[in-house]
Design a protein around this motif. Sequence first.
Motif, PDB file in Angstrom:
ATOM      1  N   PRO A 189       0.716  -1.222  -0.162  1.00 51.67           N
ATOM      2  CA  PRO A 189      -0.014   0.081   0.253  1.00 51.67           C
ATOM      3  C   PRO A 189       0.802   1.178   0.000  1.00 51.67           C
ATOM      4  O   PRO A 189       0.214   2.242  -0.453  1.00 51.67           O
ATOM      5  N   ASP A 190       2.054   1.168   0.544  1.00 48.36           N
ATOM      6  CA  ASP A 190       3.031   2.238   0.626  1.00 48.36           C
ATOM      7  C   ASP A 190       3.767   2.570  -0.605  1.00 48.36           C
ATOM      8  O   ASP A 190       4.727   3.397  -0.772  1.00 48.36           O
ATOM      9  N   GLY A 302      -5.987   0.968   2.950  1.00 44.27           N
ATOM     10  CA  GLY A 302      -6.480   1.775   4.165  1.00 44.27           C
ATOM     11  C   GLY A 302      -7.415   2.602   3.801  1.00 44.27           C
ATOM     12  O   GLY A 302      -7.352   3.980   3.819  1.00 44.27           O
ATOM     13  N   SER A 358      -9.026   1.445   8.887  1.00 48.32           N
ATOM     14  CA  SER A 358      -9.020   0.573   7.744  1.00 48.32           C
ATOM     15  C   SER A 358      -7.580   0.047   7.363  1.00 48.32           C
ATOM     16  O   SER A 358      -7.625  -1.237   7.262  1.00 48.32           O
ATOM     17  N   ARG A 359      -6.872   1.029   7.573  1.00 49.05           N
ATOM     18  CA  ARG A 359      -5.502   0.482   7.499  1.00 49.05           C
ATOM     19  C   ARG A 359      -4.895  -0.477   8.561  1.00 49.05           C
ATOM     20  O   ARG A 359      -4.201  -1.310   8.332  1.00 49.05           O
TER      21      ARG A 359
END
Length: 379
Positions: A189-190, A302, A358-359
Amino acid sequence: MTKILILSVSAGNGHVRAAQALEAAVQSTPSHTAVHIDAMAHVAGGFRKVYTDWYIQLVNRAPELWSYLHQRTDATPHHAPSQRLRRGIERLSTGALLREIRRERPDAVICTHFLPAELLMRERNRGRIDYPVWLQITDYDLHNMWLVPGMAGYLAATEEVAFRLQARGIPAERIHVTGIPVMPAFSEPDAPALARNACATALGLDPARPVLLMASGGAGVGDLASMVERVLSLDGDSGLQVIAVAGRNAEAHGKLQALAARHPGRVVAIGFTNEMHKLMAAADLVVTKPGGLTVSECLALGKPMLLISPIPGQEEHNAGFLMEEGAGWLAYDAIGLDYKVARLMADPAKLAAMAGRSRALGKPRAAAAVLRHVLGEAA
């Protein structure tokens, strides 16, 4: 080389997507190989129609009946006569599937649906197979149909699902909390490729203005195009932008394209796409049905969710989980959708808090966690 057979059922998309995520995770390792089989490709035509088309029609046209059946089967023990009759009918319709499984000669099997797990349970009980069979649960609650005896392990989305498995008699040592597998595109995600502003800009949107991703319509809230049009009319001065995903629904896509032409720069109309991860990454809020895999993808990135049109039973329970945990809100009807979109988009602090929850709940590397257990590499 270890060969892992992954068995899904195309009754809805979630079971298949989880299997595809597991397949991709296996194929990324140098010493293992995966084969993914959709069970519905190897069953009698009439059985396939009932199991797939009939299910979709039932949940869309008679949700109250589906809710009754969901509750009734959840309360019916695995050894009950009705369940034995159901499994007998399944065996008569799935001989080709069993032959295909035998032909693959796997070292281990992961099922993302209970149907192939039940078939292989019988094969194990009769001494016809000796490899382990694992069962990946693809929702955030537990239904009785997932309680297939004799599995090597049960892979759960959350600690509560694990608790429910144990409460229903599954040995604790066979239960593993892994999350629900998502595709590799959601597992980092990052990554720079998923930066919110970059993804918004690539879609022709203004990253300085709020972005809403709307991925489905349904009972009570209207079709997708009408939902988007209402949202555009109530946003005040925020300059809200909408990414609307019609999937394979050509009629809906056409309506969205016409809407985009009337609102230049504010609507991006998308048909079928393999880049949902980038669309989600660009969004500040995702409006969607709470299917187990869609929820897992949003959590992995997230993203806060506004949930609509849940299928009675499993999707209602998914929605309850998200609301309890602070990662989602639920819109019961069109008026609720309009109100909650307006309220959330006017409250960036609330959206940020939901995104944080969420994350925290997300398990972007769930597929790798599943494989560690299946391959005996988990600590």
